[in-house]
Motif scaffolding. Sequence first.
Motif, PDB file in Angstrom:
ATOM      1  N   GLY A 105       0.819  -1.203   0.000  1.00 42.28           N
ATOM      2  CA  GLY A 105       0.000   0.000   0.000  1.00 42.28           C
ATOM      3  C   GLY A 105       0.850   1.247   0.000  1.00 42.28           C
ATOM      4  O   GLY A 105       2.077   1.184  -0.096  1.00 42.28           O
ATOM      5  N   GLY A 106       0.211   2.370   0.105  1.00 45.15           N
ATOM      6  CA  GLY A 106       0.935   3.622   0.063  1.00 45.15           C
ATOM      7  C   GLY A 106       0.454   4.587   1.126  1.00 45.15           C
ATOM      8  O   GLY A 106      -0.687   4.534   1.559  1.00 45.15           O
ATOM      9  N   GLY A 162       4.060   8.230   4.547  1.00 50.19           N
ATOM     10  CA  GLY A 162       5.257   7.655   5.149  1.00 50.19           C
ATOM     11  C   GLY A 162       6.212   7.089   4.113  1.00 50.19           C
ATOM     12  O   GLY A 162       7.418   7.038   4.346  1.00 50.19           O
ATOM     13  N   ASN A 163       5.700   6.678   2.970  1.00 49.05           N
ATOM     14  CA  ASN A 163       6.576   6.176   1.909  1.00 49.05           C
ATOM     15  C   ASN A 163       7.535   7.261   1.430  1.00 49.05           C
ATOM     16  O   ASN A 163       8.687   6.986   1.121  1.00 49.05           O
ATOM     17  N   PHE A 164       7.048   8.493   1.364  1.00 47.99           N
ATOM     18  CA  PHE A 164       7.891   9.599   0.906  1.00 47.99           C
ATOM     19  C   PHE A 164       8.969   9.935   1.933  1.00 47.99           C
ATOM     20  O   PHE A 164      10.133  10.103   1.590  1.00 47.99           O
ATOM     21  N   THR A 165       8.586  10.037   3.200  1.00 50.47           N
ATOM     22  CA  THR A 165       9.575  10.407   4.220  1.00 50.47           C
ATOM     23  C   THR A 165      10.597   9.295   4.412  1.00 50.47           C
ATOM     24  O   THR A 165      11.786   9.558   4.525  1.00 50.47           O
ATOM     25  N   ALA A 166      10.136   8.055   4.445  1.00 49.39           N
ATOM     26  CA  ALA A 166      11.072   6.930   4.599  1.00 49.39           C
ATOM     27  C   ALA A 166      12.019   6.865   3.406  1.00 49.39           C
ATOM     28  O   ALA A 166      13.209   6.585   3.565  1.00 49.39           O
ATOM     29  N   GLY A 167      11.510   7.144   2.206  1.00 50.19           N
ATOM     30  CA  GLY A 167      12.336   7.132   1.014  1.00 50.19           C
ATOM     31  C   GLY A 167      13.422   8.199   1.038  1.00 50.19           C
ATOM     32  O   GLY A 167      14.444   8.063   0.385  1.00 50.19           O
ATOM     33  N   LEU A 223       7.479   6.159  11.360  1.00 43.76           N
ATOM     34  CA  LEU A 223       6.570   5.127  11.854  1.00 43.76           C
ATOM     35  C   LEU A 223       5.203   5.436  11.266  1.00 43.76           C
ATOM     36  O   LEU A 223       4.704   6.544  11.401  1.00 43.76           O
ATOM     37  N   ASP A 224       4.602   4.478  10.627  1.00 37.35           N
ATOM     38  CA  ASP A 224       3.304   4.684  10.000  1.00 37.35           C
ATOM     39  C   ASP A 224       2.273   3.825  10.717  1.00 37.35           C
ATOM     40  O   ASP A 224       2.615   2.834  11.356  1.00 37.35           O
ATOM     41  N   GLY A 225       1.038   4.198  10.604  1.00 40.77           N
ATOM     42  CA  GLY A 225      -0.033   3.398  11.190  1.00 40.77           C
ATOM     43  C   GLY A 225      -0.245   3.652  12.664  1.00 40.77           C
ATOM     44  O   GLY A 225      -0.779   2.794  13.368  1.00 40.77           O
ATOM     45  N   LEU A 226       0.150   4.812  13.163  1.00 39.27           N
ATOM     46  CA  LEU A 226      -0.046   5.113  14.586  1.00 39.27           C
ATOM     47  C   LEU A 226      -1.384   5.795  14.856  1.00 39.27           C
ATOM     48  O   LEU A 226      -1.744   6.010  15.993  1.00 39.27           O
ATOM     49  N   GLY A 227      -2.100   6.124  13.808  1.00 40.53           N
ATOM     50  CA  GLY A 227      -3.409   6.764  13.979  1.00 40.53           C
ATOM     51  C   GLY A 227      -4.474   5.756  14.382  1.00 40.53           C
ATOM     52  O   GLY A 227      -4.197   4.592  14.659  1.00 40.53           O
TER      53      GLY A 227
END
Length: 77
Positions: A26-27, A30-35, A41-45
Amino acid sequence: MAALYAQASAIARELGWKLGEAAVGGGSDGNFTAGLGIPTLDGLGGLANGAHATQRAHPDLELPRRAALLAGLIESV
């Protein structure tokens, strides 16, 4: 990112729960910042039952615990 995850896991332990980890497709933003090499960390919401589905989504009751984790991460900066 491993250090940021370790920090988040330690805060979660203080709150009485174990922070899980997963790699999924998925996208997200966070993909942009990690790249760019920015610890992400994604998915904390909040989680929802039926998100991105045709039926109505029902937010779960994890928001207070997740908010406490995010506050702990912000305070630790």
